[in-house]
Design a protein around this motif. Structure first.
Motif, PDB file in Angstrom:
ATOM      1  N   ILE A   1      52.339  62.337   9.748  1.00 14.59           N
ATOM      2  CA  ILE A   1      52.239  61.587  11.002  1.00 14.59           C
ATOM      3  C   ILE A   1      52.327  62.537  12.194  1.00 14.59           C
ATOM      4  O   ILE A   1      51.503  62.488  13.113  1.00 14.59           O
ATOM      5  CB  ILE A   1      53.351  60.514  11.080  1.00 14.59           C
ATOM      6  CG1 ILE A   1      53.121  59.433  10.026  1.00 14.59           C
ATOM      7  CG2 ILE A   1      53.408  59.905  12.485  1.00 14.59           C
ATOM      8  CD1 ILE A   1      54.246  58.431   9.918  1.00 14.59           C
ATOM      9  N   VAL A   2      53.317  63.421  12.158  1.00  6.56           N
ATOM     10  CA  VAL A   2      53.510  64.338  13.295  1.00  6.56           C
ATOM     11  C   VAL A   2      52.310  65.260  13.459  1.00  6.56           C
ATOM     12  O   VAL A   2      51.802  65.446  14.565  1.00  6.56           O
ATOM     13  CB  VAL A   2      54.798  65.162  13.111  1.00  6.56           C
ATOM     14  CG1 VAL A   2      54.851  66.324  14.091  1.00  6.56           C
ATOM     15  CG2 VAL A   2      56.007  64.271  13.290  1.00  6.56           C
ATOM     16  N   PHE A   3      51.830  65.817  12.347  1.00  8.89           N
ATOM     17  CA  PHE A   3      50.712  66.748  12.470  1.00  8.89           C
ATOM     18  C   PHE A   3      49.430  66.027  12.877  1.00  8.89           C
ATOM     19  O   PHE A   3      48.583  66.599  13.556  1.00  8.89           O
ATOM     20  CB  PHE A   3      50.532  67.541  11.174  1.00  8.89           C
ATOM     21  CG  PHE A   3      51.590  68.594  11.008  1.00  8.89           C
ATOM     22  CD1 PHE A   3      51.627  69.673  11.876  1.00  8.89           C
ATOM     23  CD2 PHE A   3      52.570  68.489  10.049  1.00  8.89           C
ATOM     24  CE1 PHE A   3      52.612  70.635  11.777  1.00  8.89           C
ATOM     25  CE2 PHE A   3      53.561  69.448   9.928  1.00  8.89           C
ATOM     26  CZ  PHE A   3      53.576  70.523  10.794  1.00  8.89           C
ATOM     27  N   THR A   4      49.286  64.776  12.474  1.00  3.04           N
ATOM     28  CA  THR A   4      48.123  64.007  12.919  1.00  3.04           C
ATOM     29  C   THR A   4      48.219  63.718  14.414  1.00  3.04           C
ATOM     30  O   THR A   4      47.244  63.854  15.157  1.00  3.04           O
ATOM     31  CB  THR A   4      48.032  62.679  12.140  1.00  3.04           C
ATOM     32  OG1 THR A   4      48.002  62.984  10.750  1.00  3.04           O
ATOM     33  CG2 THR A   4      46.788  61.912  12.519  1.00  3.04           C
ATOM     34  N   PHE A   5      49.412  63.337  14.865  1.00  4.67           N
ATOM     35  CA  PHE A   5      49.655  63.053  16.281  1.00  4.67           C
ATOM     36  C   PHE A   5      49.305  64.273  17.127  1.00  4.67           C
ATOM     37  O   PHE A   5      48.636  64.178  18.157  1.00  4.67           O
ATOM     38  CB  PHE A   5      51.136  62.685  16.444  1.00  4.67           C
ATOM     39  CG  PHE A   5      51.554  62.317  17.841  1.00  4.67           C
ATOM     40  CD1 PHE A   5      51.190  61.089  18.384  1.00  4.67           C
ATOM     41  CD2 PHE A   5      52.326  63.180  18.600  1.00  4.67           C
ATOM     42  CE1 PHE A   5      51.588  60.744  19.661  1.00  4.67           C
ATOM     43  CE2 PHE A   5      52.728  62.840  19.881  1.00  4.67           C
ATOM     44  CZ  PHE A   5      52.361  61.612  20.412  1.00  4.67           C
ATOM     45  N   TRP A   6      49.727  65.416  16.642  1.00  4.89           N
ATOM     46  CA  TRP A   6      49.483  66.667  17.345  1.00  4.89           C
ATOM     47  C   TRP A   6      47.998  67.046  17.251  1.00  4.89           C
ATOM     48  O   TRP A   6      47.344  67.330  18.261  1.00  4.89           O
ATOM     49  CB  TRP A   6      50.378  67.753  16.738  1.00  4.89           C
ATOM     50  CG  TRP A   6      50.062  69.147  17.108  1.00  4.89           C
ATOM     51  CD1 TRP A   6      49.785  69.604  18.355  1.00  4.89           C
ATOM     52  CD2 TRP A   6      49.987  70.287  16.232  1.00  4.89           C
ATOM     53  NE1 TRP A   6      49.546  70.958  18.316  1.00  4.89           N
ATOM     54  CE2 TRP A   6      49.669  71.397  17.032  1.00  4.89           C
ATOM     55  CE3 TRP A   6      50.166  70.465  14.864  1.00  4.89           C
ATOM     56  CZ2 TRP A   6      49.514  72.678  16.505  1.00  4.89           C
ATOM     57  CZ3 TRP A   6      50.029  71.735  14.344  1.00  4.89           C
ATOM     58  CH2 TRP A   6      49.704  72.828  15.152  1.00  4.89           C
ATOM     59  N   GLY A   7      47.470  67.027  16.013  1.00  9.65           N
ATOM     60  CA  GLY A   7      46.084  67.460  15.799  1.00  9.65           C
ATOM     61  C   GLY A   7      45.083  66.588  16.538  1.00  9.65           C
ATOM     62  O   GLY A   7      44.092  67.085  17.077  1.00  9.65           O
TER      63      GLY A   7
ATOM     64  N   LEU B   1      40.093  60.783  14.311  1.00  4.18           N
ATOM     65  CA  LEU B   1      40.712  60.189  15.504  1.00  4.18           C
ATOM     66  C   LEU B   1      40.408  61.016  16.748  1.00  4.18           C
ATOM     67  O   LEU B   1      40.166  60.480  17.825  1.00  4.18           O
ATOM     68  CB  LEU B   1      42.228  60.079  15.312  1.00  4.18           C
ATOM     69  CG  LEU B   1      42.668  59.103  14.216  1.00  4.18           C
ATOM     70  CD1 LEU B   1      44.172  59.214  13.988  1.00  4.18           C
ATOM     71  CD2 LEU B   1      42.313  57.679  14.598  1.00  4.18           C
ATOM     72  N   GLY B   2      40.393  62.350  16.581  1.00  2.80           N
ATOM     73  CA  GLY B   2      40.142  63.232  17.708  1.00  2.80           C
ATOM     74  C   GLY B   2      38.752  63.036  18.277  1.00  2.80           C
ATOM     75  O   GLY B   2      38.562  63.080  19.500  1.00  2.80           O
ATOM     76  N   LEU B   3      37.759  62.798  17.409  1.00  2.00           N
ATOM     77  CA  LEU B   3      36.401  62.552  17.896  1.00  2.00           C
ATOM     78  C   LEU B   3      36.374  61.301  18.754  1.00  2.00           C
ATOM     79  O   LEU B   3      35.788  61.278  19.840  1.00  2.00           O
ATOM     80  CB  LEU B   3      35.439  62.402  16.710  1.00  2.00           C
ATOM     81  CG  LEU B   3      35.045  63.709  16.010  1.00  2.00           C
ATOM     82  CD1 LEU B   3      34.261  63.425  14.738  1.00  2.00           C
ATOM     83  CD2 LEU B   3      34.214  64.580  16.941  1.00  2.00           C
TER      84      LEU B   3
ATOM     85  N   VAL C   1      44.645  67.014   8.975  1.00  2.68           N
ATOM     86  CA  VAL C   1      43.408  67.505   9.598  1.00  2.68           C
ATOM     87  C   VAL C   1      42.310  66.449   9.506  1.00  2.68           C
ATOM     88  O   VAL C   1      41.604  66.180  10.477  1.00  2.68           O
ATOM     89  CB  VAL C   1      42.954  68.829   8.926  1.00  2.68           C
ATOM     90  CG1 VAL C   1      41.499  69.119   9.235  1.00  2.68           C
ATOM     91  CG2 VAL C   1      43.836  69.972   9.376  1.00  2.68           C
ATOM     92  N   ALA C   2      42.196  65.828   8.333  1.00  5.16           N
ATOM     93  CA  ALA C   2      41.151  64.811   8.151  1.00  5.16           C
ATOM     94  C   ALA C   2      41.333  63.684   9.166  1.00  5.16           C
ATOM     95  O   ALA C   2      40.387  63.283   9.858  1.00  5.16           O
ATOM     96  CB  ALA C   2      41.200  64.265   6.725  1.00  5.16           C
TER      97      ALA C   2
END
Lengths: 319, 224
Positions: free
Chosen positions: B97-103, B39-41, B33-34
């Protein structure tokens, strides 16, 4: 209408592209898995070479294993087991791995003189774990089949599985010929029992159920004269419930359960085979059965289920 | 109590194991999430921009994440990278990695949505008042965007925490897997343990997600 058609087509195309790239990702592996974290340079060059080696992929598909020497040198072996399949591989209330497979795994590590790490595997990922070298051995109640033998190497077996037939105590079926045209036999859809009886005994009327629970209650209510399923399942059922007897404990082609290693890992495979033969001399798997399975299956099925010293592998397959 | 399988929760160190499993779930999801928020921003601001190339690339990225089941992504990152590149990524790292890619993809889309939902005239009015571009963003746009983002991103965070249960497929023993292990180990002695154990797992997830919901409410109230 037209818009809908465009939508569907583009969805299909997108799906195809993704499936394609997925298959490429999973299938084209040229098997250059890391041999250990202490060889970063070797890994890099291997990774670089991966593209050009694609042609050799078939030959070199499972290069990711660790040989016997490498395992001993590293001082640690990794074994994939089930963590929620009691009584074969499970975790007890103290967080320790237990079960028939685990009992054997502990001995392997002890005889190799290395530390042991268990990895919790799921049925669907067992082959993948071996092919990528993420575990050295799979001991997860792995039934030997010709299809699987093309993907991994099986060592000598340490357990039998076959079909079994359980019936009510007042009319114990000890042979399929005792089943008359009026009788019905309960099976669970999609199991090997259903396939076997449909193919070899088409004259027997089957009553099919989708789940274990519905088959069980139908059988308990007297719907069928007998219930055919994996012998471990029917034996456990008869042991847990009063009034039932397993009249046939080994029906159909007897399958075996064996340890598996990455395809081509001959040193480890040979060591395992020697180990299994050697353990036969001390009746190791009988002791294993008595320690882990006897509570579930009772002492009378010890000889049916246990394979000692890989013994029955040499015997002709019974039909 | 025995019929409901509450007793098996207190056998041996079972409770500790469940809490340990919850900690692993939270560790994976909170690290992911962090990364995803940061990255999402960045990606979200890029997506809201005018560059057509960046727009196309991020669009493809977003669609891949939307279409691909997380389980497939996990298998690709955990097993696929070993086969193709020889990388031996640890199961927990692969999950992160996967959850970051998705999130990141979902977060970026939320950021983009929040940014373009700010009406054009707000920029123009601020400019008419003599604000510079930096000032416009700092004082007018970003505060409103953040406020709109909060409920949406909390939704994403709790969803990520719950989806970590998929990591069991690559050998991560997280809270749900521990629950299944406990149920199966006691199949004979307490056949109905499933109820008690799953109820406990539910409460643990609730205890993990509830404070996050409360925090978001607090922020919404504070910033309104």
């Amino acid at each position: 209408m037209r818009k809908n058609w465009i939508k569907k087509t583009s969805a299909a195309v997108l799906g195809l592209i993704l499936t394609g790239s997925l298959l490429a990702g999973c299938g084209s592996g040229s098997g250059t898995a890391a041999q250990g974290a202490d060889e970063p340079q070797a890994q890099e060059t291997e990774a670089e070479a991966a593209g050009t080696e694609a042609a050799d992929a078939a030959e070199n598909e499972n290069a990711g294993f660790r040989t016997l020497e490498e395992i001993q040198a590293s001082g640690k072996i990794t074994i994939g087991v089930f963590s929620d399949k009691s009584p074969f591989g499970y975790v007890d209330e103290n967080g320790e791995y237990q079960g028939y497979d685990v009992y054997f795994g502990n001995r392997i590590a002890q005889d190799l003189g290395v530390e042991l790490e268990y990895v919790s595997t799921e049925a669907a990922s067992r082959i993948e774990y071996l092919q990528t070298g993420k575990v050295d051995i799979i001991l997860a109640n792995f039934t030997v089949t010709p299809e699987r033998a093309e993907e991994v190497d099986f060592a000598l077996p340490y357990m039998n599985v076959a079909l079994g037939v359980v019936s009510h105590n007042d009319r114990v079926i000890t042979d399929l010929s005792q089943i008359t045209a009026d009788d019905q036999v309960i099976v669970i859809s999609g199991t090997t029992a259903e396939t076997y009886l449909t193919k070899n005994n088409p004259e027997i009327k089957l009553q099919k159920f989708d789940t274990y629970a519905t088959a069980k209650s139908a059988f308990e209510n007297g719907t069928g004269v007998a219930w055919a399923n994996d012998n471990t399942e029917v034996i456990a059922f008869a042991a847990e419930n009063e009034g039932y007897t397993v009249g046939i404990d080994s029906l159909g082609s007897a399958d075996t359960i064996a340890p598996a290693v990455t395809k081509g890992n001959e040193t480890l495979l040979n060591w395992l085979n020697e180990e299994i033969v050697k353990l036969g001399e001390e009746k190791f798997f009988h002791a294993d059965y008595e320690a882990t399975l006897v509570d579930t299956y009772g002492p009378e099925f010890e000889e049916t289920l246990v394979v000692e010293g890989g013994g029955q592998a040499a015997a002709p397959a019974q039909n | 109590m025995q019929a409901l399988g509450i007793d098996v929760l207190f056998k041996g160190i079972n409770m500790q194991r469940l809490l340990g499993g919850l900690w692993i779930s939270l560790r994976i999801s909170l690290i992911a999430v962090a990364f995803s928020i940061v990255l999402g921003l960045v990606v979200g601001v890029l997506m809201a921009g005018d560059n057509p190339v960046i727009k196309a690339v991020t669009r493809v990225y977003l669609e891949i994440v939307r279409v691909m089941p997380q389980m497939v992504l996990l298998f690709i990152v955990f097993f696929g990278t070993t086969r193709v590149f020889g990388w031996n990524i640890e199961a927990e790292i692969a999950s992160i990695i996967v959850f970051t890619f998705w999130g990141t993809a979902e977060m970026a889309d939320l950021v983009r949505g929040a940014l373009i939902s700010i009406p054009r005239h707000q920029y123009e009015s601020a400019a008419a008042l003599g604000m510079e571009e930096g000032q416009i963003y700092r004082r007018i746009i970003i505060p409103q965007t953040l406020r709109r983002l909060i409920p949406l991103s909390i939704n994403l965070v709790t969803r990520m925490i719950k989806t970590t249960s998929l990591a069991m497929m690559i050998g991560v023993v997280e809270v749900l897997k521990v629950g299944q292990q406990i149920i199966e180990a006691n199949r004979k002695s307490s056949p109905h343990a499933a109820f008690g154990v799953y109820a406990c797992v539910f409460l643990l997830y609730f205890a993990a997600c509830w404070p996050i919901s409360m925090f978001s409410r607090y922020l919404e109230r504070k910033w309104s």
